[in-house]
Design an enzyme around this catalytic site. Sequence first.
Site, PDB file in Angstrom:
ATOM      1  N   CYS A  93      75.166  43.720  16.292  1.00 15.32           N
ATOM      2  CA  CYS A  93      74.761  42.339  16.059  1.00 15.32           C
ATOM      3  C   CYS A  93      73.823  42.270  14.860  1.00 15.32           C
ATOM      4  O   CYS A  93      72.773  42.905  14.844  1.00 15.32           O
ATOM      5  CB  CYS A  93      74.052  41.793  17.295  1.00 15.32           C
ATOM      6  SG  CYS A  93      73.385  40.149  17.041  1.00 15.32           S
ATOM      7  N   CYS A 102      67.684  41.534  22.321  1.00 13.43           N
ATOM      8  CA  CYS A 102      68.130  42.920  22.516  1.00 13.43           C
ATOM      9  C   CYS A 102      67.169  43.851  21.802  1.00 13.43           C
ATOM     10  O   CYS A 102      67.455  44.353  20.728  1.00 13.43           O
ATOM     11  CB  CYS A 102      69.538  43.103  21.957  1.00 13.43           C
ATOM     12  SG  CYS A 102      70.774  42.160  22.832  1.00 13.43           S
ATOM     13  N   CYS A 185      77.178  35.769  20.508  1.00  9.07           N
ATOM     14  CA  CYS A 185      76.245  36.794  20.943  1.00  9.07           C
ATOM     15  C   CYS A 185      77.055  37.888  21.613  1.00  9.07           C
ATOM     16  O   CYS A 185      77.965  37.615  22.394  1.00  9.07           O
ATOM     17  CB  CYS A 185      75.257  36.167  21.924  1.00  9.07           C
ATOM     18  SG  CYS A 185      74.357  37.338  22.920  1.00  9.07           S
ATOM     19  N   GLN A 308      72.716  35.623  39.499  1.00 13.54           N
ATOM     20  CA  GLN A 308      72.434  36.801  38.682  1.00 13.54           C
ATOM     21  C   GLN A 308      73.333  36.799  37.447  1.00 13.54           C
ATOM     22  O   GLN A 308      74.521  36.520  37.556  1.00 13.54           O
ATOM     23  CB  GLN A 308      72.707  38.071  39.501  1.00 13.54           C
ATOM     24  CG  GLN A 308      71.830  38.198  40.730  1.00 13.54           C
ATOM     25  CD  GLN A 308      70.452  38.739  40.403  1.00 13.54           C
ATOM     26  OE1 GLN A 308      70.148  39.078  39.266  1.00 13.54           O
ATOM     27  NE2 GLN A 308      69.598  38.804  41.421  1.00 13.54           N
ATOM     28  N   ASP A 426      62.838  42.293  47.457  1.00 19.33           N
ATOM     29  CA  ASP A 426      63.334  42.208  46.074  1.00 19.33           C
ATOM     30  C   ASP A 426      62.424  41.252  45.307  1.00 19.33           C
ATOM     31  O   ASP A 426      62.819  40.157  44.923  1.00 19.33           O
ATOM     32  CB  ASP A 426      64.787  41.698  46.088  1.00 19.33           C
ATOM     33  CG  ASP A 426      65.418  41.639  44.700  1.00 19.33           C
ATOM     34  OD1 ASP A 426      64.804  42.117  43.725  1.00 19.33           O
ATOM     35  OD2 ASP A 426      66.538  41.102  44.587  1.00 19.33           O
ATOM     36  N   CYS A 453      62.285  44.929  39.812  1.00 16.05           N
ATOM     37  CA  CYS A 453      62.646  44.691  38.410  1.00 16.05           C
ATOM     38  C   CYS A 453      61.505  45.098  37.498  1.00 16.05           C
ATOM     39  O   CYS A 453      61.506  44.772  36.319  1.00 16.05           O
ATOM     40  CB  CYS A 453      63.053  43.241  38.191  1.00 16.05           C
ATOM     41  SG  CYS A 453      61.843  42.057  38.759  1.00 16.05           S
TER      42      CYS A 453
HETATM   43  N1  SAH Z   1      67.722  38.917  45.790  1.00 18.02           N
HETATM   44  C1  SAH Z   1      67.636  37.651  45.128  1.00 18.02           C
HETATM   45  C2  SAH Z   1      66.822  37.655  43.847  1.00 18.02           C
HETATM   46  C3  SAH Z   1      65.393  37.964  44.010  1.00 18.02           C
HETATM   47  S1  SAH Z   1      64.453  37.602  42.593  1.00 18.02           S
HETATM   48  C4  SAH Z   1      69.028  37.141  44.806  1.00 18.02           C
HETATM   49  O1  SAH Z   1      69.941  37.905  44.746  1.00 18.02           O
HETATM   50  O2  SAH Z   1      69.173  35.963  44.575  1.00 18.02           O
HETATM   51  C5  SAH Z   1      62.870  37.359  43.314  1.00 18.02           C
HETATM   52  C6  SAH Z   1      62.744  36.108  44.138  1.00 18.02           C
HETATM   53  O3  SAH Z   1      61.472  36.074  44.752  1.00 18.02           O
HETATM   54  C7  SAH Z   1      62.852  34.820  43.347  1.00 18.02           C
HETATM   55  O4  SAH Z   1      63.914  34.073  43.891  1.00 18.02           O
HETATM   56  C8  SAH Z   1      61.504  34.125  43.563  1.00 18.02           C
HETATM   57  O5  SAH Z   1      61.621  32.730  43.674  1.00 18.02           O
HETATM   58  C9  SAH Z   1      61.052  34.719  44.872  1.00 18.02           C
HETATM   59  N2  SAH Z   1      59.593  34.757  45.148  1.00 18.02           N
HETATM   60  C10 SAH Z   1      58.579  34.855  44.268  1.00 18.02           C
HETATM   61  N3  SAH Z   1      57.408  34.958  44.917  1.00 18.02           N
HETATM   62  C11 SAH Z   1      57.672  34.917  46.251  1.00 18.02           C
HETATM   63  C12 SAH Z   1      56.867  35.000  47.436  1.00 18.02           C
HETATM   64  N4  SAH Z   1      55.566  35.155  47.360  1.00 18.02           N
HETATM   65  N5  SAH Z   1      57.505  34.955  48.623  1.00 18.02           N
HETATM   66  C13 SAH Z   1      58.837  34.820  48.706  1.00 18.02           C
HETATM   67  N6  SAH Z   1      59.637  34.739  47.624  1.00 18.02           N
HETATM   68  C14 SAH Z   1      59.075  34.790  46.401  1.00 18.02           C
END
Ligand code: SAH
Length: 499
Positions: A93, A102, A185, A308, A426, A453
């Site tokens: 790119c 990127c 892109c 996602q 997560d 992440c």
């Molecule tokens: N597993 C999910 C993605 C998770 S991303 C999926 O596949 O859709 C992290 C998530 O945590 C986000 O959606 C965000 O809104 C949420 N989040 C952030 N702080 C939080 C908290 N204190 N309690 C619960 N959820 C929270």
Amino acid sequence: EIFKIYRIKYQKDYKELGLSMNYSKNQILEVEITDMSETGEGIGKVDGYTLFVKDAIIGDTVRAGLTKVKKNYSFARVVEIIKPSKDRVNPPCESHRQCGGCQIMAMSYEAQLSFKENKVKSDLVRIGDFDKDYIDSITENIIGMENPYRYRNKAQYPIGLSKDGEIIAGFYAKRTHSIVETKDCFLGVSENKQILDAVILYMKKCGVMPYDEASGKGTVRHVLIRKGFSTGEIMVCLVINEDSLKRADVLVELLENVPGIKSICININKKNTNVILGDRCETLFGEDTITDYIGDIKFKIGPMSFFQVNPAQTRKLYEKAMEYAMSNVDLNGSGYEGDNTAIQDNILSGKNVWDLYCGIGTISLFLSKKAKRVTCVEIVEQAIENAKENAMINGVTNAEFYSGAAEDLAPVLLKNGNIPDVIVVDPPRKGCDKKLLDTILSVKPERVVYVSCDPATLARDLKLLCESEYELKKVCPVDQFPHSTHCETVCLVSKKCPV
Ligand code: SAH
């Protein structure tokens, strides 16, 4: 040139005299890049003084011009690459330096993967206080992509005017609001270009102007394009600064023939804001949503839905999370019995599982197929609404969804007699709230699967979880965002066996 030579000599002289260096803006220093920052700058040291060098990668030796000098470190830019890194490639790119999306595209993909894998391991050792050899022994190879391009299922192109008054689509140059024209892109789908051409042609034909941030006038702000990778369905949504779109029939006619088009809509955003989408949508053609699958779970996606962006890698990430939640890991601490793919029994059957930070319920729905009961918690109410709908269209009846902060709701669930056997978390980049980690430790589930992440907050949280009764058993980095510095990781933490 004489200036540069003089400076380097000057640097050496200082060293010989045993004096500490004084650094100043525009000074040029020769430096070897040995690491990379979160934001993708190359990191190198000159006599213990740290430089963050934009556009340099690990293994480069560069002449770097200091741009912003601080006491203990300085930002710099590449003036000349003296010796390129063996991992340096020609990025496909042309705009990658201007765009900044990127950050590490100038590194071969193989080198990107080992950079990310090493980052996860070194954070676990440095921040998490785990033993290096132990981390090496339990960390699986990073899961990368076979073809690390065109993986994004969603693109949002700002529309504006070029200097010559032509309508253009592109991206905002790093930290600015001036648009650099690109319709293709390398991370986006190949249909994007055809769609943007059609939208611009419509605008020209019908005299529809791009929105101008300064004056608040004009119509089209962004073009949002989404594609369901497993269905081929495409949605085009024009974000506009009006209540309706004039001559929408012309737009529809021009877009209708793009293969895969299932939905054409507008989103109304009349606010003077950086937020791309407003809260109202209207469908001009076809369906209100497109469909996509992750594994065999179905999702309906509207213009505003969270989904996602790299579904292929999301699937691998969540399959790994499932494997860790279910597989028979030898609890004596010697790791797996047999290979990773051999999930002998479904140890989740009959079990109560919590999926905290569940978003739209992607992991929850995977879990619901194997566990007896799944309790899902997410702070964003809209996401919980989506999660409920997703459960419904997939015929899932053993999942319950609650909106609220995980750290606040966990104690409430416990009070109501909902005691988890397995907990999946997560969290966003800032990691889990300490209060939640304390609750998890007090509940004593059999295992915790941590999807992260951000390796640094992951390491911090694992340190706390593994202080006494729990042990880190498995680590697997997954590359969800090739060419960026981001890295996801799945970890399995389980109870130590009593000796
Ligand atoms: N597993 C999910 C993605 C998770 S991303 C999926 O596949 O859709 C992290 C998530 O945590 C986000 O959606 C965000 O809104 C949420 N989040 C952030 N702080 C939080 C908290 N204190 N309690 C619960 N959820 C929270």
